[in-house]
Design a protein around this motif. Structure first.
Motif, mmCIF file in Angstrom:
data_model
loop_
_atom_site.group_PDB
_atom_site.id
_atom_site.type_symbol
_atom_site.label_atom_id
_atom_site.label_comp_id
_atom_site.label_asym_id
_atom_site.label_seq_id
_atom_site.Cartn_x
_atom_site.Cartn_y
_atom_site.Cartn_z
ATOM 1 N N SER A 37 0.701 -1.556 -0.412
ATOM 2 C CA SER A 37 0.046 -0.076 -0.197
ATOM 3 C C SER A 37 0.932 1.166 -0.273
ATOM 4 O O SER A 37 1.881 1.365 0.767
ATOM 5 N N ARG B 113 -4.371 11.607 9.555
ATOM 6 C CA ARG B 113 -4.046 10.158 10.085
ATOM 7 C C ARG B 113 -5.857 9.212 9.967
ATOM 8 O O ARG B 113 -5.982 8.722 8.846
ATOM 9 N N THR C 201 -6.013 9.429 6.792
ATOM 10 C CA THR C 201 -6.009 8.297 5.424
ATOM 11 C C THR C 201 -5.514 7.026 6.149
ATOM 12 O O THR C 201 -5.874 5.776 4.932
ATOM 13 N N LEU C 202 -5.682 6.521 6.984
ATOM 14 C CA LEU C 202 -5.694 5.380 8.431
ATOM 15 C C LEU C 202 -6.756 4.165 7.217
ATOM 16 O O LEU C 202 -6.406 2.806 7.473
ATOM 17 N N PRO C 203 -8.281 4.634 7.609
ATOM 18 C CA PRO C 203 -8.695 3.772 6.851
ATOM 19 C C PRO C 203 -8.723 3.664 5.890
ATOM 20 O O PRO C 203 -9.220 2.294 5.308
ATOM 21 N N LYS C 204 -8.230 4.223 5.145
ATOM 22 C CA LYS C 204 -7.978 3.821 3.465
ATOM 23 C C LYS C 204 -6.714 2.721 2.777
ATOM 24 O O LYS C 204 -7.073 1.316 2.830
ATOM 25 N N ILE C 205 -5.983 2.831 4.334
ATOM 26 C CA ILE C 205 -4.876 2.209 4.444
ATOM 27 C C ILE C 205 -5.659 0.749 4.789
ATOM 28 O O ILE C 205 -5.560 -0.716 4.210
ATOM 29 N N GLU C 206 -6.152 0.875 5.570
ATOM 30 C CA GLU C 206 -7.177 -0.612 6.675
ATOM 31 C C GLU C 206 -7.847 -1.714 5.819
ATOM 32 O O GLU C 206 -7.700 -2.831 5.854
ATOM 33 N N SER C 207 -8.444 -0.887 4.849
ATOM 34 C CA SER C 207 -9.603 -1.421 3.575
ATOM 35 C C SER C 207 -8.464 -1.865 2.267
ATOM 36 O O SER C 207 -8.639 -2.978 2.613
ATOM 37 N N GLU C 208 -7.450 -1.286 1.933
ATOM 38 C CA GLU C 208 -6.379 -2.401 1.329
ATOM 39 C C GLU C 208 -5.571 -3.634 1.750
ATOM 40 O O GLU C 208 -5.630 -4.375 1.318
ATOM 41 N N LEU C 209 -5.040 -3.423 3.430
ATOM 42 C CA LEU C 209 -4.785 -4.300 3.258
ATOM 43 C C LEU C 209 -5.486 -5.056 3.636
ATOM 44 O O LEU C 209 -5.303 -6.406 3.964
ATOM 45 N N LEU C 210 -7.339 -5.470 4.364
ATOM 46 C CA LEU C 210 -7.660 -6.241 4.918
ATOM 47 C C LEU C 210 -8.778 -6.988 2.909
ATOM 48 O O LEU C 210 -8.191 -8.265 3.012
#
Length: 68
Positions: free
Chosen positions: A17, A42, A45-54
């Motif tokens: 990501s 934060r 951006t963090l919700p977008k990163i979390e979604s990509e990781l999931l």
């Protein structure tokens, strides 16, 4: 102008990501304004990163199930 950028890599160094850099104006800034800018970044951006990781974990799991 400073920027905040997050790049997440897997164990092999492959990029999982990468979000575009966010500019933070440090000229005439104080700690409170910098902290507010970072907190806003934060929250966005963090919700977008979390979604990509999931999504990546789900893809890896699905691929693993198909090969088993």
């Amino acid at each position: 102008m400073a920027s905040i950028e997050v790049i997440i890599r897997d164990d092999d160094g492959n990029i999982i990501s990468q979000q575009p850099a966010t500019q933070v104006n440090l000229k005439n800034a104080n700690l409170d304004s910098i902290e507010a800018d970072v907190e806003q970044w934060r929250k966005e951006t963090l919700p977008k990163i979390e979604s990509e990781l999931l999504q990546q974990a789900q893809t890896d799991f699905t691929t693993g199930e198909k090969t088993s």
